[in-house]
Enzyme design. Structure first.
Site, PDB file in Angstrom:
ATOM      1  N   GLY A 491      65.130  68.994  45.332  1.00 38.84           N
ATOM      2  CA  GLY A 491      64.728  67.593  45.213  1.00 38.84           C
ATOM      3  C   GLY A 491      64.183  67.320  43.823  1.00 38.84           C
ATOM      4  N   GLY A 492      63.513  66.167  43.662  1.00 36.57           N
ATOM      5  CA  GLY A 492      62.986  65.804  42.361  1.00 36.57           C
ATOM      6  C   GLY A 492      61.908  66.757  41.875  1.00 36.57           C
ATOM      7  N   PHE A 493      61.170  67.378  42.794  1.00 33.79           N
ATOM      8  CA  PHE A 493      60.128  68.346  42.438  1.00 33.79           C
ATOM      9  C   PHE A 493      60.759  69.636  41.929  1.00 33.79           C
ATOM     10  CE2 PHE A 493      57.187  71.769  43.348  1.00 33.79           C
ATOM     11  CZ  PHE A 493      55.948  71.255  43.021  1.00 33.79           C
ATOM     12  N   PRO A 495      63.666  73.162  43.287  1.00 29.21           N
ATOM     13  CA  PRO A 495      64.370  73.828  44.380  1.00 29.21           C
ATOM     14  C   PRO A 495      63.421  74.317  45.466  1.00 29.21           C
ATOM     15  CG  PRO A 495      64.204  75.295  42.495  1.00 29.21           C
ATOM     16  CD  PRO A 495      63.667  73.967  42.044  1.00 29.21           C
ATOM     17  N   VAL A 496      63.958  74.463  46.685  1.00 29.78           N
ATOM     18  CA  VAL A 496      63.202  74.967  47.825  1.00 29.78           C
ATOM     19  C   VAL A 496      63.915  76.218  48.356  1.00 29.78           C
ATOM     20  CG1 VAL A 496      62.268  74.463  50.111  1.00 29.78           C
ATOM     21  CG2 VAL A 496      62.448  72.640  48.412  1.00 29.78           C
ATOM     22  N   LYS A 510      58.478  75.716  47.756  1.00 28.64           N
ATOM     23  CA  LYS A 510      58.932  74.632  46.881  1.00 28.64           C
ATOM     24  C   LYS A 510      58.476  74.965  45.467  1.00 28.64           C
ATOM     25  CE  LYS A 510      57.318  70.313  47.275  1.00 28.64           C
ATOM     26  NZ  LYS A 510      57.178  68.906  47.754  1.00 28.64           N
ATOM     27  N   ASP A 607      55.670  57.616  50.811  1.00 32.29           N
ATOM     28  CA  ASP A 607      57.081  57.992  50.702  1.00 32.29           C
ATOM     29  C   ASP A 607      57.635  58.438  52.054  1.00 32.29           C
ATOM     30  OD1 ASP A 607      59.454  58.230  49.328  1.00 32.29           O
ATOM     31  OD2 ASP A 607      59.082  60.288  48.677  1.00 32.29           O
TER      32      ASP A 607
END
Length: 794
Positions: A491-493, A495-496, A510, A607
């Site tokens: 995601g924007g943060f 990889p997970v 995360k 969110d």
């Protein structure tokens, strides 16, 4: 196509009644049950129009239609049975005693019949718009008055082209072609005309009207003289205005909406400008460069252009004013009729996703506000008198000499010359010192923002947190050195990864991406604010890792992943039966209630969306991703921010435009989730054959028509309890009401979902584009839904 023919039949009735029975005509009428045979016609008293059966040139098929008689003899303006022709002359039609029109052939075989004749209107045009007819949408009754082309010059069957007023964002006129692909775009309406088209200022021949309100959106023209004029969508997709010439006894094209190459939609791609007077026709706007130079050099401009330096909310940005440009596609826009241009600029500045703004009405020096979000598409050089203000980095404006070209720039510089010179000296000195410090830093490009946040939270000791600190070596071992096999997504943060700790516990790690610009703030926000939250419907944050530039959050692992992967997948969605969906709806509500009321901190999530709801082994929902969450004091009601965060499609109107958020912002997002759970459709990806707008608008119309069960996904029919579905939809609509004060609190929502008490009637949801409120439609699918610290499309 039978259902379409019924609609077109209604149009015939309306037009025929207007032309024949209207008081403006001294009547030649048809009585109840009077049969009109093929070969017989009804002529209006003024002998302008005639109704009956006809055959197109080179065809033996018979159609019921309306045509000009006195002038422009034989010009067909409406056809009833377009896809159901009669092969011989046995056709008849009549009006029944209860007010329906019947078309029959071969004796008493009914080809089609109409609905009631109770209302006289031009609700269902064919390929032609006559004076007084509306082109647009009836938002109350769900009627879309569109144009549909003939298949060929002599075949009135429904062709591939459709012309309609698109009300997603600020209204504009669009022509679709084969496969519902946009062929041409006219607009938006700027007070006197559709942007990019010739001026329609007041003239002695005709007047124009464009109406936008909560009930309808439409374009209409009225004639001031006896001249004949019509608008027609031709079989080849051209949209033309034709006038009748008494001298030549023929129609001539007064205006053609498809005159040149630049009329083709999106020819030059995003931020590409089309100019018919140049070769090549496509160029990038100043400050932009081709995305794909290889394709661009081969005259394939579809990939468009991009800024030479990307937009970044942390860097200085300003607006470049250009004139003589057709306004961009407005399907990703918002508008307000009453705002000044200065207020419009401020609204755009405070929203990182706003890419351009302008007055929406050119009259009287300009008024109103329109904001664009995302890439600007379908730009064309024209004789436009309205200014378009495009957001650009100051560095690009200076490098390309654009800032100096703006009116008033030099005047502003002269006034600020002395203080600016001092500021420049101090600025260069500060820059030199910072640069020396940066060179000594070993942060490997983490940037000023990350270092500032490290300093901000340096006083937070590990022992102060009710959270485990997990060493980097343990995380590396748990994830098999962050192997691709362990990667769950990104995601924007960042990889997970799936991991297994030494204790055998499965976790999700995360990992903050090195390229993330806002991830540091999200990281610290979760570590400091959310570590102490404990609820069965919240994802548990087990620990964190800080090692040099590495930042990681360690969560409990949930094997069924996120709700959106199940809900919006046709195959998996059928497995989500109603009892399971209702359990998820209840669980999410309880989790939000805990955040708002029962936790030791009062948390606004900001969110909430389907991809941030994770599912455990038993498909119980758990709210995740608190990177954008904010803590409220016990007595605090609302807060304002200059940086709006969240995901379009779920974000509330007052937050998206004014930066004002509260617990009611989460309630709105929850309401969207509820309606998505019932329908199985994503809000911003929703479409319906005869209904424009988003899922909220569709749900609202069905509710008002007493048909709310039609919103339900077909796969739920055999597993649902009707009363539960109706109540759930009702609660969802209460949550998405336009005004925050009208929405219930989550404690009320939980009680209402439990079946306690009567429900108040919901008010209009946030989907009509009216004054002071955003339209939820403009933010379409097709982009990454990963949340960042600014607004983004869903």
């Amino acid at each position: 196509m039978l259902s379409m023919e019924i609609l077109f039949t209604s149009s015939l009735i309306s037009i025929a009644l207007f032309l024949i029975i209207s008081p403006s005509f001294a009547v030649d009428s048809i009585t109840a049950n009077q049969v009109i045979k093929d070969g017989e016609t009804i002529v209006s008293a003024g002998e302008m129009f005639e109704v009956g059966f006809f055959s197109p040139a080179n065809s033996n098929n018979r159609y019921l239609g309306i045509w000009y008689k006195k002038m422009a003899t034989g010009t067909v303006v409406w056809v009833a049975n377009r896809d159901l022709p009669i092969s011989n002359t046995s056709g008849t039609f009549k009006v029944t005693g209860d007010g329906r029109l019947l078309l029959s052939c071969c004796g008493d075989t009914v080809i089609w019949s109409s609905t009631s004749l109770a209302f006289v209107s031009f609700d269902y045009p064919g390929d032609t718009i006559l004076p007084g007819m509306k082109l647009g949408k009836d938002l109350v009754n769900g009627i879309s008055r569109d144009l549909t082309s003939w298949k060929s010059p002599n075949d009135p069957s429904i062709g591939p082209y459709v012309g309609y007023i698109d009300a997603n964002g600020y209204p504009q006129l669009i022509v679709l072609g084969q496969g519902s692909v946009i062929q041409r775009r006219f607009g938006p309406w700027i007070g006197i005309r559709f942007s990019g088209l010739p001026n329609e200022m007041p003239n002695p021949v005709y007047s124009v009207e464009f109406v936008i309100n909560e009930k309808e959106v439409y374009y209409r023209f009225e004639l001031k003289t006896s001249v004949l004029q019509m608008i027609r969508l031709t079989w080849d997709g051209s949209l033309i205005i034709s006038r009748w010439s008494n001298r030549s006894q023929d129609w001539f094209v007064f205006a053609n909406g498809f005159l040149d190459l630049c009329s083709e939609y999106g020819l030059c791609g995003p931020y590409g400008s089309c100019n018919n007077n140049k070769t090549p026709s496509c160029t990038c706007l100043d400050g932009f460069e081709p995305k794909r130079p290889d394709q661009w050099n081969m005259a394939d401009w579809s990939s468009g252009c991009q800024l030479k330096v990307p937009l970044d909310c942390e860097a200085a940005e300003d607006f470049w004013k250009i004139r003589g440009m057709k306004f961009p596609d407005t399907r990703k826009s918002w508008y307000n009729k009453s705002m000044t241009l200065g207020e419009c600029e401020m609204a755009c500045r405070k929203n990182c996703s706003c890419t351009a703004y302008a007055n929406l009405d050119v009259r009287r020096g300009g008024s109103g506000c329109i904001l664009w979000f995302g890439e600007l598409m379908d730009l064309k050089v024209c004789e436009e008198s309205q200014d378009l203000h495009i957001r650009m980095p100051v560095s690009v404006l200076k490098a390309d000499g654009l800032m100096a070209s703006q009116p008033g720039f030099y005047k502003k510089n002269r006034i600020l010359a002395v203080p600016m010179s001092i500021s420049l000296v101090l600025g260069f000195l500060a820059a030199y010192i910072c640069n020396k410090k940066r060179k000594r830093s070993s942060t490997n490009g983490r940037g000023h923002r990350a270092r500032a946040l490290d300093k901000k939270y340096s006083d937070v000791e590990k022992d102060d947190l009710d959270l485990n600190f997990i060493s980097l070596s343990k995380v590396v071992k748990a994830t098999n050195n962050f192997s691709l096999e362990n990667k769950l997504g990104e995601g924007g943060f960042g990889p997970v990864y799936k991991g297994v700790l030494e204790s055998g516990q499965e976790v999700a790690v995360k990992k903050l991406s090195e390229s993330s610009q806002q991830g540091y703030e999200e990281f610290y926000n979760e570590v400091v604010c959310v570590a102490g939250l404990q609820h069965r419907n919240l994802v548990k944050l087990l620990g964190y890792c800080m090692d040099g530039t590495q930042r990681m959050l360690i969560y409990e692992y949930l094997p069924n992943k996120s709700l959106d992967l199940h809900l919006f997948d046709e195959t998996k969605s059928s497995m989500l039966k109603w009892p399971l969906r209702l359990n998820i709806i209840h669980g999410i509500a309880k989790g939000i209630l805990y955040l708002h009321q029962d936790s030791r901190l009062r948390i606004i999530h900001r969110d909430l969306k389907a991809s941030n709801i994770l599912l455990d082994h038993n498909m119980n929902p758990k709210i995740s991703d608190f990177g954008l969450a904010r803590e409220f004091r016990g007595d605090q009601i609302t807060e304002e921010t200059m940086k709006v965060a969240g995901t379009y499609g779920y974000i509330s109107p007052e937050y998206a435009i004014y930066g004002r958020f509260s617990i009611k912002s989460d309630v709105f997002s929850y309401g969207v989730l509820v309606l998505e759970m019932v329908s199985g459709k994503k809000n911003t990806e929703f479409s319906h054959e005869h209904v424009g707008g988003n899922l909220l608008g569709h749900a609202w119309r069905l509710y008002r028509e007493g048909k709310c069960l039609e919103l339900m996904s077909p796969c739920l029919r055999n597993s649902c309890i009707i009363s539960e579905v109706e109540r759930t939809i009702h609660v969802g609509l209460l949550c998405v009401q336009n005004l925050a004060e009208d929405r219930p609190t989550m404690s009320s929502v939980v009680l209402m979902l439990s079946g306690e008490g009567a429900l108040p009637p919901p008010k209009q949801p946030a989907f009509f584009a009216e004054e002071g409120l955003p339209n939820s439609n403009p933010f379409l699918a097709g982009v990454d839904e990963a949340t960042i610290m600014m607004l983004e499309p869903q």
